[in-house]
Scaffold this active site. Structure first.
Site, PDB file in Angstrom:
ATOM      1  N   ARG A 267      51.943   4.862  19.228  1.00 44.03           N
ATOM      2  CA  ARG A 267      52.255   6.067  18.313  1.00 44.03           C
ATOM      3  C   ARG A 267      53.695   6.454  18.226  1.00 44.03           C
ATOM      4  O   ARG A 267      54.201   6.963  17.034  1.00 44.03           O
ATOM      5  CB  ARG A 267      51.301   7.319  18.652  1.00 44.03           C
ATOM      6  CG  ARG A 267      51.491   8.440  18.034  1.00 44.03           C
ATOM      7  CD  ARG A 267      50.172   9.389  17.937  1.00 44.03           C
ATOM      8  NE  ARG A 267      49.810   9.469  19.249  1.00 44.03           N
ATOM      9  CZ  ARG A 267      50.060  10.017  20.312  1.00 44.03           C
ATOM     10  NH1 ARG A 267      51.171  10.748  20.278  1.00 44.03           N
ATOM     11  NH2 ARG A 267      49.142  10.205  21.277  1.00 44.03           N
TER      12      ARG A 267
ATOM     13  N   TYR B 163      51.699  15.019  -7.997  1.00 41.23           N
ATOM     14  CA  TYR B 163      50.500  14.328  -7.715  1.00 41.23           C
ATOM     15  C   TYR B 163      49.328  15.158  -7.249  1.00 41.23           C
ATOM     16  O   TYR B 163      49.458  15.840  -6.412  1.00 41.23           O
ATOM     17  CB  TYR B 163      50.933  13.164  -6.641  1.00 41.23           C
ATOM     18  CG  TYR B 163      49.900  12.285  -6.285  1.00 41.23           C
ATOM     19  CD1 TYR B 163      49.293  11.257  -7.050  1.00 41.23           C
ATOM     20  CD2 TYR B 163      49.072  12.607  -4.910  1.00 41.23           C
ATOM     21  CE1 TYR B 163      48.344  10.570  -6.539  1.00 41.23           C
ATOM     22  CE2 TYR B 163      48.150  11.682  -4.478  1.00 41.23           C
ATOM     23  CZ  TYR B 163      47.808  10.655  -5.372  1.00 41.23           C
ATOM     24  OH  TYR B 163      46.488   9.933  -5.050  1.00 41.23           O
TER      25      TYR B 163
ATOM     26  N   LYS C  79      51.615   1.656  -3.661  1.00 38.45           N
ATOM     27  CA  LYS C  79      51.630   1.313  -4.942  1.00 38.45           C
ATOM     28  C   LYS C  79      52.797   0.052  -5.131  1.00 38.45           C
ATOM     29  O   LYS C  79      52.601  -0.821  -4.483  1.00 38.45           O
ATOM     30  CB  LYS C  79      52.243   2.523  -5.564  1.00 38.45           C
ATOM     31  CG  LYS C  79      51.215   3.868  -5.222  1.00 38.45           C
ATOM     32  CD  LYS C  79      49.670   3.785  -5.569  1.00 38.45           C
ATOM     33  CE  LYS C  79      48.909   4.841  -5.298  1.00 38.45           C
ATOM     34  NZ  LYS C  79      49.484   6.257  -5.448  1.00 38.45           N
TER      35      LYS C  79
END
Ligand SMILES: *Cc1c(COP(=O)(O)O)cnc(C)c1O
Length: 381
Positions: A46, A98, A195
């Site tokens: 992590r 967004y 994207k």
């Protein structure tokens, strides 16, 4: 070195141990420490994993930043940056934000006393007017989703510098190949790497890049504390996607430019939103701050009924949410990306009932044009 070459160099990180051209997928959650007193660079994944770190370095280099961080999704990246703010802080946010980011500001951060004002950032005066004594940052997206409104990034930076505000830019629609907000003075760049960066509609990923060491330390603290990190295999897939970023964006954007010009000529199309068109109110500012108009456009076919006819009759694009894949993606923002907004909010952001958004893929653009041509013919005159 040109940027196209630099992207190849940045994504070819030869493994010093084996000479492997591609960064190994280090599927290890923990790392053995050889010394009882001095621990190595990695301890628990992590906090850091060699595969993720390699791709974080790539992202930083592509955005001309010094510090890169990868997250499990774009929203995890954005939310983690926003979690560096505290109760009582206020942010100015572009109203063209967004849908998922809108939801985090409205329904999550508000509950923790981090407040915001949505403003139309296409007019910089609106930003200055919205500054309060507790304002800490300005959050922008350019071009915006789905109406491709462009914000003068250097103009925002100038206002922020005058008032000691942090600037955050969502660069998802452009990718660093087309626009580099850090070069324009922005403090923090955020991405949905889902994207254009990953580029193949396969993984979800988010990225944050900054040049500011103090901000980087805060972002890393949240990344490690909250733990929304990008998995190792997905980090590797992101690196794989990034290798072809330049060549993909060249082709995606050339096709989008042609598609937009064609759409503008069609009688069923009331309006085309694409900042690469000379007729766009945003053409000049887009030319100044980005390479071209990008590969996402939206257009209005007049009504919900017409939008439905087009979506139901095109054969080539998939009809879905998201953007940035090799396949063309047609979406209907009022019911997809912006379903969070009510009718008034939709109207206020220019998301009309006939609005369709197209992410232009790598198909032959003449095939795409012919496909939309036959679908438009199904609209009754
Ligand atoms: C998709 C998207 C996001 C959210 O990213 P996820 O990877 O879906 O979490 C944020 N900003 C913009 C502009 C987007 O298009």
């Amino acid at each position: 070195m040109t940027e196209i070459t630099d992207i190849i160099k940045a994504t070819t990180q030869i493994d010093p141990v084996t000479g492997s051209l591609n960064t190994p997928i280090h599927l290890s959650s923990t790392f053995n420490q050889v010394s009882f007193d001095d621990f190595g660079e990695f301890d628990y994944a992590r906090s850091g994993n060699p595969t993720r770190n390699a791709v974080e370095a790539t992202m930083a280099r592509l955005e001309h930043g010094n510090f890169g961080y990868l997250f499990s999704t774009g929203m995890a990246a954005i939310s983690s940056v926003l979690l560096t703010f505290s109760q009582g802080d206020h942010l100015i946010v572009t109203k063209h934000v967004y849908g998922g980011t809108f939801r985090v500001f409205e329904d999550v951060l508000n509950r923790f006393g981090i407040t915001h004002t949505f403003v139309d950032c296409t007019d910089l005066e609106n930003i200055t007017k919205a500054i309060q004594p507790n304002t800490k940052a300005i959050y922008i997206e350019s071009p915006s989703n789905p109406i491709l409104a462009v914000t003068d990034i250097a103009g925002v930076v100038a206002i922020a510098k005058d008032h000691q505000l942090v600037t955050i830019a969502d660069n998802t629609f452009m990718s660093p190949y087309l626009q580099k907000p850090l070069d324009l003075g922005i403090d923090i760049v955020v991405h949905s790497a889902t994207k254009w960066l990953a580029g193949h509609s396969d993984i979800l990923a988010g990225a944050v890049v900054t040049n500011d060491q103090a901000l980087a330390a805060q972002i890393y603290f949240v990344q490690n504390a909250v733990g929304a990190t990008l998995g190792v295999t997905d980090s590797w897939l992101l690196q794989r996607g990034l290798k072809t970023l330049a060549i993909r964006m060249e082709r995606h954007t050339a096709s989008a430019q042609q598609m937009a010009a064609w759409l503008e000529q069609q009688s069923v199309v009331l309006r085309v939103n694409y900042p690469g068109l000379v007729s766009s109110p945003f053409f000049e500012i887009q030319q100044r701050q980005a390479k071209n108009g990008g590969a996402v456009l939206s257009f209005d076919v007049g009504s919900y009924e017409n939008a439905k006819i087009v979506a139901e009759n095109v054969q080539i694009p998939v009809f879905s949410v998201s953007l940035g894949g090799v396949e063309s993606i047609l979406s209907y923002p009022p019911k997809m990306s912006h379903a969070e907004l009510d009718a008034n909010e939709l109207a206020a952001t220019g998301i009309t009932p006939g609005l369709l958004r197209l992410s232009v893929g790598l198909e032959d653009v003449d095939d795409l044009i012919a496909d939309f041509g036959q679908a438009f013919k199904k609209i009754p005159v």
